[in-house]
Structure formats: structure tokens, C-alpha cells
Design an enzyme around this catalytic site. Structure first.
Site, PDB file in Angstrom:
ATOM      1  N   ASP A  32       1.334  -1.385   0.065  1.00 12.45           N
ATOM      2  CA  ASP A  32      -0.020  -0.158  -0.459  1.00 12.45           C
ATOM      3  C   ASP A  32       1.309   1.054   0.146  1.00 12.45           C
ATOM      4  O   ASP A  32       2.189   0.970   0.037  1.00 12.45           O
ATOM      5  CB  ASP A  32      -1.175   0.006   0.751  1.00 12.45           C
ATOM      6  CG  ASP A  32      -0.543   0.170   3.003  1.00 12.45           C
ATOM      7  OD1 ASP A  32       0.749   0.122   3.139  1.00 12.45           O
ATOM      8  OD2 ASP A  32      -0.716   0.730   3.395  1.00 12.45           O
ATOM      9  N   HIS A  33      -0.130   2.498   0.009  1.00 15.82           N
ATOM     10  CA  HIS A  33       1.093   3.904  -0.325  1.00 15.82           C
ATOM     11  C   HIS A  33       2.147   3.855   1.130  1.00 15.82           C
ATOM     12  O   HIS A  33       3.361   3.935   1.268  1.00 15.82           O
ATOM     13  CB  HIS A  33       0.157   4.696   0.289  1.00 15.82           C
ATOM     14  CG  HIS A  33      -0.391   4.803   1.298  1.00 15.82           C
ATOM     15  ND1 HIS A  33      -1.550   4.027   2.029  1.00 15.82           N
ATOM     16  CD2 HIS A  33      -0.703   5.227   2.511  1.00 15.82           C
ATOM     17  CE1 HIS A  33      -2.845   3.715   2.973  1.00 15.82           C
ATOM     18  NE2 HIS A  33      -1.594   4.660   3.838  1.00 15.82           N
ATOM     19  N   CYS A  46       3.735  -2.724   3.562  1.00 12.18           N
ATOM     20  CA  CYS A  46       2.498  -1.548   4.562  1.00 12.18           C
ATOM     21  C   CYS A  46       3.246  -0.818   5.434  1.00 12.18           C
ATOM     22  O   CYS A  46       4.730  -1.046   5.562  1.00 12.18           O
ATOM     23  CB  CYS A  46       1.226  -2.293   4.178  1.00 12.18           C
ATOM     24  SG  CYS A  46       1.214  -2.856   6.312  1.00 12.18           S
ATOM     25  N   GLY A  47       2.446   0.096   6.322  1.00 12.63           N
ATOM     26  CA  GLY A  47       3.082   0.760   6.869  1.00 12.63           C
ATOM     27  C   GLY A  47       3.814  -0.029   8.873  1.00 12.63           C
ATOM     28  O   GLY A  47       5.283   0.579   8.094  1.00 12.63           O
ATOM     29  N   THR A  48       3.315  -0.599   8.728  1.00 14.42           N
ATOM     30  CA  THR A  48       4.205  -1.715  10.048  1.00 14.42           C
ATOM     31  C   THR A  48       4.323  -3.355   9.520  1.00 14.42           C
ATOM     32  O   THR A  48       4.907  -4.061  10.119  1.00 14.42           O
ATOM     33  CB  THR A  48       2.975  -1.787  10.989  1.00 14.42           C
ATOM     34  OG1 THR A  48       1.870  -2.317  10.214  1.00 14.42           O
ATOM     35  CG2 THR A  48       2.153  -0.962  11.660  1.00 14.42           C
ATOM     36  N   GLY A  49       4.050  -3.825   8.136  1.00 12.32           N
ATOM     37  CA  GLY A  49       4.150  -4.777   8.278  1.00 12.32           C
ATOM     38  C   GLY A  49       2.972  -6.137   8.093  1.00 12.32           C
ATOM     39  O   GLY A  49       3.084  -7.050   7.483  1.00 12.32           O
ATOM     40  N   GLY A  99      -0.761  -5.110   8.761  1.00 12.18           N
ATOM     41  CA  GLY A  99      -2.173  -5.019   7.936  1.00 12.18           C
ATOM     42  C   GLY A  99      -2.235  -6.379   6.777  1.00 12.18           C
ATOM     43  O   GLY A  99      -2.779  -6.832   7.174  1.00 12.18           O
ATOM     44  N   HIS A 126      10.886 -23.540   8.835  1.00 11.64           N
ATOM     45  CA  HIS A 126      10.307 -24.238   9.962  1.00 11.64           C
ATOM     46  C   HIS A 126       9.305 -23.639   9.532  1.00 11.64           C
ATOM     47  O   HIS A 126       8.242 -24.857   9.538  1.00 11.64           O
ATOM     48  CB  HIS A 126      10.406 -23.951  11.536  1.00 11.64           C
ATOM     49  CG  HIS A 126      11.645 -23.879  12.006  1.00 11.64           C
ATOM     50  ND1 HIS A 126      11.997 -23.941  13.078  1.00 11.64           N
ATOM     51  CD2 HIS A 126      13.020 -24.826  11.826  1.00 11.64           C
ATOM     52  CE1 HIS A 126      12.865 -25.000  13.543  1.00 11.64           C
ATOM     53  NE2 HIS A 126      13.782 -25.096  13.013  1.00 11.64           N
ATOM     54  N   ARG A 177      10.527 -32.883  10.756  1.00 15.87           N
ATOM     55  CA  ARG A 177       8.898 -32.538  11.393  1.00 15.87           C
ATOM     56  C   ARG A 177       8.694 -31.561  11.011  1.00 15.87           C
ATOM     57  O   ARG A 177       7.284 -31.155  12.109  1.00 15.87           O
ATOM     58  CB  ARG A 177      10.136 -33.007  12.597  1.00 15.87           C
ATOM     59  CG  ARG A 177      10.806 -31.635  12.801  1.00 15.87           C
ATOM     60  CD  ARG A 177      11.607 -31.636  14.195  1.00 15.87           C
ATOM     61  NE  ARG A 177      11.997 -30.283  14.455  1.00 15.87           N
ATOM     62  CZ  ARG A 177      13.151 -29.618  14.133  1.00 15.87           C
ATOM     63  NH1 ARG A 177      13.549 -30.511  13.164  1.00 15.87           N
ATOM     64  NH2 ARG A 177      13.757 -28.803  14.372  1.00 15.87           N
ATOM     65  N   HIS A 178       8.854 -30.651  10.781  1.00 15.91           N
ATOM     66  CA  HIS A 178       7.935 -29.376  10.900  1.00 15.91           C
ATOM     67  C   HIS A 178       7.046 -29.616   9.342  1.00 15.91           C
ATOM     68  O   HIS A 178       5.996 -28.924   9.931  1.00 15.91           O
ATOM     69  CB  HIS A 178       8.638 -28.209   9.661  1.00 15.91           C
ATOM     70  CG  HIS A 178       9.991 -27.835  10.577  1.00 15.91           C
ATOM     71  ND1 HIS A 178      10.047 -27.497  11.706  1.00 15.91           N
ATOM     72  CD2 HIS A 178      11.772 -27.669  10.710  1.00 15.91           C
ATOM     73  CE1 HIS A 178      10.843 -27.101  12.927  1.00 15.91           C
ATOM     74  NE2 HIS A 178      12.378 -27.783  12.129  1.00 15.91           N
TER      75      HIS A 178
END
Ligand code: RB5
Length: 147
Positions: free
Chosen positions: A7-8, A64-67, A69, A97, A131-132
Site C-alpha cells: 500500500d502507500h 505496508c506501514g507496519t507490515g 496489515g 520451519h 518434522r516441520h
């Protein structure tokens, strides 16, 4: 091929990563946004994630701004395992993992130098399997729960 979306709030960092991918000769498809005009991050997650699910792209990078969202929105899509990271240990181990197929970065959180290290780590680390695998199967079972 790597899918990109933002996004912006993540646009500038995406452009910085695009310069880096070009420098490294890594192929990518940019699904926008293409300027700093305000847009809604859920809209910007769908096409890059679809490209991963259709195997047109191996992995996606969302911004995004924070990652956060874009990671919340992407994780609503069945088959997507999106990780919002701001340290290289997590960027590495979420591939090893969790078999994460989307890395989410916050343009207002992560500096440009660290962002490239996170991208490098994420793109150059493979899923360990073993195992993962059973745990990934359990995540898939959660996707099929009907409430
Ligand atoms: C947009 O202002 C901002 O809310 C968005 O980029 C993101 O940080 C949301 O999680």
C-alpha cells in the site's frame, strides 16, 4: 519469480527493494501500488498471494506501514503463510520451519539496510521439511475448520 505488493505506507520500501532485486538480477512481478496515493492494504495483498498460489511466483514480499496489515490480510488466504519480520533470525526460521511463502515488511518500521538483509535471508532460505511438515499439515487443517 518474486511477487511484490504494497500500500502507500510500504511503497517507498518496495521501491528500494525493487532497486535491489534489479541489481541482483532477481526477476519479480510488481502488483502495485505504483505511487504514494492512499490505498487499502487488503486490496494490495490479493494478487501477489494469488501469484504464489498459482505457482507463477515462488514467494511474495508485501509492504505496508507496519507490515502487520498486509500480514493479517494475507494470512486469511488459504495456502498463504505470511510472516511479518523485523529481524533476520525470524526471516530465516520462518522459511526453515514454517515454510512461509510471504514476507511482510513495515515501511515505517524497518530501515532500508535491514530490509534488504531480511529479503536476502527470506529468499535464500529453504524449508527444512521433516518434522516441520506435520505442523504445516496441522495449519492446513485449521484452514478447513468451519465456525
Ligand atoms: C496506512 O496508513 C497504514 O495503516 C498501513 O500501511 C498499515 O500500516 C496497516 O497495517
Amino acid at each position: 519469480m518474486i511477487a511484490l505488493g504494497s500500500d502507500h505506507g510500504g511503497y517507498e520500501l518496495k521501491q528500494h527493494v525493487i532497486d535491489y532485486l534489479n541489481l541482483k538480477g532477481i526477476e519479480f512481478k510488481d502488483f502495485g501500488c505504483y505511487d504514494t496515493k492512499s490505498c487499502d492494504y487488503p486490496d494490495m495483498t490479493i494478487k501477489p498471494c494469488e501469484a504464489v498460489l498459482k505457482k507463477e511466483c515462488k514467494l511474495a514480499l508485501l509492504f505496508c506501514g507496519t507490515g502487520i496489515g498486509v500480514s493479517i490480510a494475507a494470512n486469511k488466504i488459504k495456502g498463504i503463510r505470511a510472516a511479518c519480520c523485523s529481524d533476520t533470525f525470524s526471516a530465516k526460521f520462518t522459511r526453515m520451519h514454517n515454510d512461509a511463502n510471504v514476507l511482510c515488511l513495515g515501511g515505517r518500521v524497518v530501515g532500508p539496510g535491514l530490509a534488504l538483509e531480511l529479503v536476502d535471508m527470506f529468499l535464500n532460505t529453504e524449508f527444512e521439511g521433516e518434522r516441520h511438515k506435520i505442523r504445516i499439515e496441522k495449519i492446513k487443517a485449521i484452514e478447513d475448520l468451519d465456525y
